[in-house]
Design a protein around this motif. Sequence first.
Motif, PDB file in Angstrom:
ATOM      1  N   ILE A   1     -24.503 135.233  16.399  1.00  0.00           N
ATOM      2  CA  ILE A   1     -23.962 134.214  17.298  1.00  0.00           C
ATOM      3  C   ILE A   1     -24.896 133.895  18.455  1.00  0.00           C
ATOM      4  N   LYS A   2     -25.920 134.716  18.647  1.00  0.00           N
ATOM      5  CA  LYS A   2     -26.793 134.486  19.789  1.00  0.00           C
ATOM      6  C   LYS A   2     -28.134 135.175  19.577  1.00  0.00           C
ATOM      7  N   LEU A   3     -29.188 134.559  20.092  1.00  0.00           N
ATOM      8  CA  LEU A   3     -30.514 135.155  20.101  1.00  0.00           C
ATOM      9  C   LEU A   3     -30.912 135.293  21.560  1.00  0.00           C
ATOM     10  N   VAL A   4     -31.027 136.533  22.025  1.00  0.00           N
ATOM     11  CA  VAL A   4     -31.265 136.815  23.439  1.00  0.00           C
ATOM     12  C   VAL A   4     -32.734 137.172  23.664  1.00  0.00           C
ATOM     13  N   THR A   5     -33.373 136.485  24.607  1.00  0.00           N
ATOM     14  CA  THR A   5     -34.760 136.798  24.941  1.00  0.00           C
ATOM     15  C   THR A   5     -34.813 138.091  25.739  1.00  0.00           C
ATOM     16  N   VAL A   6     -35.679 139.000  25.310  1.00  0.00           N
ATOM     17  CA  VAL A   6     -35.860 140.273  26.026  1.00  0.00           C
ATOM     18  C   VAL A   6     -37.347 140.398  26.406  1.00  0.00           C
ATOM     19  N   GLY A   7     -38.079 141.280  25.742  1.00  0.00           N
ATOM     20  CA  GLY A   7     -39.507 141.408  25.970  1.00  0.00           C
ATOM     21  C   GLY A   7     -40.239 141.330  24.649  1.00  0.00           C
ATOM     22  N   VAL A   8     -41.559 141.297  24.714  1.00  0.00           N
ATOM     23  CA  VAL A   8     -42.377 141.139  23.515  1.00  0.00           C
ATOM     24  C   VAL A   8     -42.336 142.401  22.655  1.00  0.00           C
ATOM     25  N   HIS A   9     -42.136 142.187  21.361  1.00  0.00           N
ATOM     26  CA  HIS A   9     -42.114 143.269  20.377  1.00  0.00           C
ATOM     27  C   HIS A   9     -41.003 144.278  20.675  1.00  0.00           C
ATOM     28  N   PRO A  10     -39.768 143.830  20.717  1.00  0.00           N
ATOM     29  CA  PRO A  10     -38.666 144.782  20.927  1.00  0.00           C
ATOM     30  C   PRO A  10     -38.559 145.754  19.766  1.00  0.00           C
ATOM     31  N   ARG A  11     -38.374 147.003  20.079  1.00  0.00           N
ATOM     32  CA  ARG A  11     -38.321 148.060  19.057  1.00  0.00           C
ATOM     33  C   ARG A  11     -36.923 148.632  18.887  1.00  0.00           C
ATOM     34  N   ASP A  12     -36.486 149.383  19.875  1.00  0.00           N
ATOM     35  CA  ASP A  12     -35.230 150.128  19.735  1.00  0.00           C
ATOM     36  C   ASP A  12     -34.156 149.579  20.658  1.00  0.00           C
ATOM     37  N   ILE A  13     -32.912 149.935  20.347  1.00  0.00           N
ATOM     38  CA  ILE A  13     -31.738 149.491  21.090  1.00  0.00           C
ATOM     39  C   ILE A  13     -30.841 150.704  21.330  1.00  0.00           C
ATOM     40  N   ALA A  14     -30.245 150.768  22.516  1.00  0.00           N
ATOM     41  CA  ALA A  14     -29.256 151.818  22.791  1.00  0.00           C
ATOM     42  C   ALA A  14     -28.190 151.269  23.721  1.00  0.00           C
ATOM     43  N   PHE A  15     -26.950 151.654  23.471  1.00  0.00           N
ATOM     44  CA  PHE A  15     -25.845 151.256  24.337  1.00  0.00           C
ATOM     45  C   PHE A  15     -25.591 152.335  25.385  1.00  0.00           C
ATOM     46  N   SER A  16     -25.158 151.895  26.567  1.00  0.00           N
ATOM     47  CA  SER A  16     -24.752 152.857  27.584  1.00  0.00           C
ATOM     48  C   SER A  16     -23.525 153.605  27.084  1.00  0.00           C
ATOM     49  N   ALA A  17     -23.248 154.745  27.686  1.00  0.00           N
ATOM     50  CA  ALA A  17     -22.140 155.583  27.227  1.00  0.00           C
ATOM     51  C   ALA A  17     -20.796 154.861  27.306  1.00  0.00           C
ATOM     52  N   ASP A  18     -20.641 153.953  28.281  1.00  0.00           N
ATOM     53  CA  ASP A  18     -19.387 153.220  28.405  1.00  0.00           C
ATOM     54  C   ASP A  18     -19.382 151.933  27.587  1.00  0.00           C
ATOM     55  N   GLY A  19     -20.492 151.642  26.892  1.00  0.00           N
ATOM     56  CA  GLY A  19     -20.571 150.475  26.019  1.00  0.00           C
ATOM     57  C   GLY A  19     -20.744 149.154  26.731  1.00  0.00           C
TER      58      GLY A  19
END
Length: 318
Positions: free
Chosen positions: A177-195
């Motif tokens: 539903i969405k493409l979010v710009t982050v930084g160049v060559h994004p590798r990993d993703i993690a959610f905070s403990a509270d989500g």
Amino acid sequence: MSRFSRLVLLLTVALAFGTTAPVSAETIVYSTDEGAGSVSIIDAEKGEVIGSIAVGDKPRGAAITPDGRTMYVSDQPNNALVVIDLEQRKRVSSIRLSSSPEGVAISADGKWIVVANEEANTVSFIDTADNTEKFQVATQGENPERAQFSPDGKWLYVTAENGAEVDVIDTAQRKSIKLVTVGVHPRDIAFSADGKRVFVACQDSEFMAVLDATTHESLARVPFRKGGVGLAVNPDGKTVYISNRTDNTVTAIDASSLKILAEVPVGKRPWNMAASRDGKLLFVANGKSNSVTIIDTATNTVAREVPVGATPWGVFLR
């Protein structure tokens, strides 16, 4: 006396009295060793490899079911997801996938396995009830590498390795539903403990991106040198860890203030990581050292470095 020395002493005493100190299931760690075509089994309390499982030609991403019985591992060259019985310690089947599968994740309820198919620009959804692929979702970003469910299962975030974006997939609608710009060559993703927040390691940008997990908008950019690849969040929610493949370090960041707390030297080319469920240990796969570093999170110091198979890609807890 170190924590590991005390554990060894306790084990020795227990054996002397004819009993064996139990090893918690939480202390069993698996590293996917892509250069060896196998998975190493590590007893974290002993700090040593206690076995290995043949997987395929290049095991990379993996996920373990909540009951600890089954492990799913991507075998990239063979376009397959290998199913491992962890109690029998052997490969039992494989699931055919699209081209170049890499990152693997599992929903919190254990019902769905997802696999990022890099060259196909899709994410496969596998039903763990019968180990069959039910559908694929096309990504807007190019070359999806890692995928991660939000804790509530509503969203799946997927990194676009060849760009500077993250896909947000609505799992109910089964579409990006969405493409979010982050930084160049994004590798990993993690959610905070509270989500509520999403952390993104951006290898070729000088920051770690932080997103709002509800609005899917940028919240902050944490200054960080180029080379950040792997992420892990302490279960207590207080600390985020990011590995730096160029500096051979792991950086501990305060999850609230987003300030750097410590830099921990580890092995060569640290990659993907996992925190123990009690948050006391952090495990780091060192691709060029053929080892897993165990970090004591209370002191942010190295407790032990464990030799494993060739080129470990990631570590996963049972």
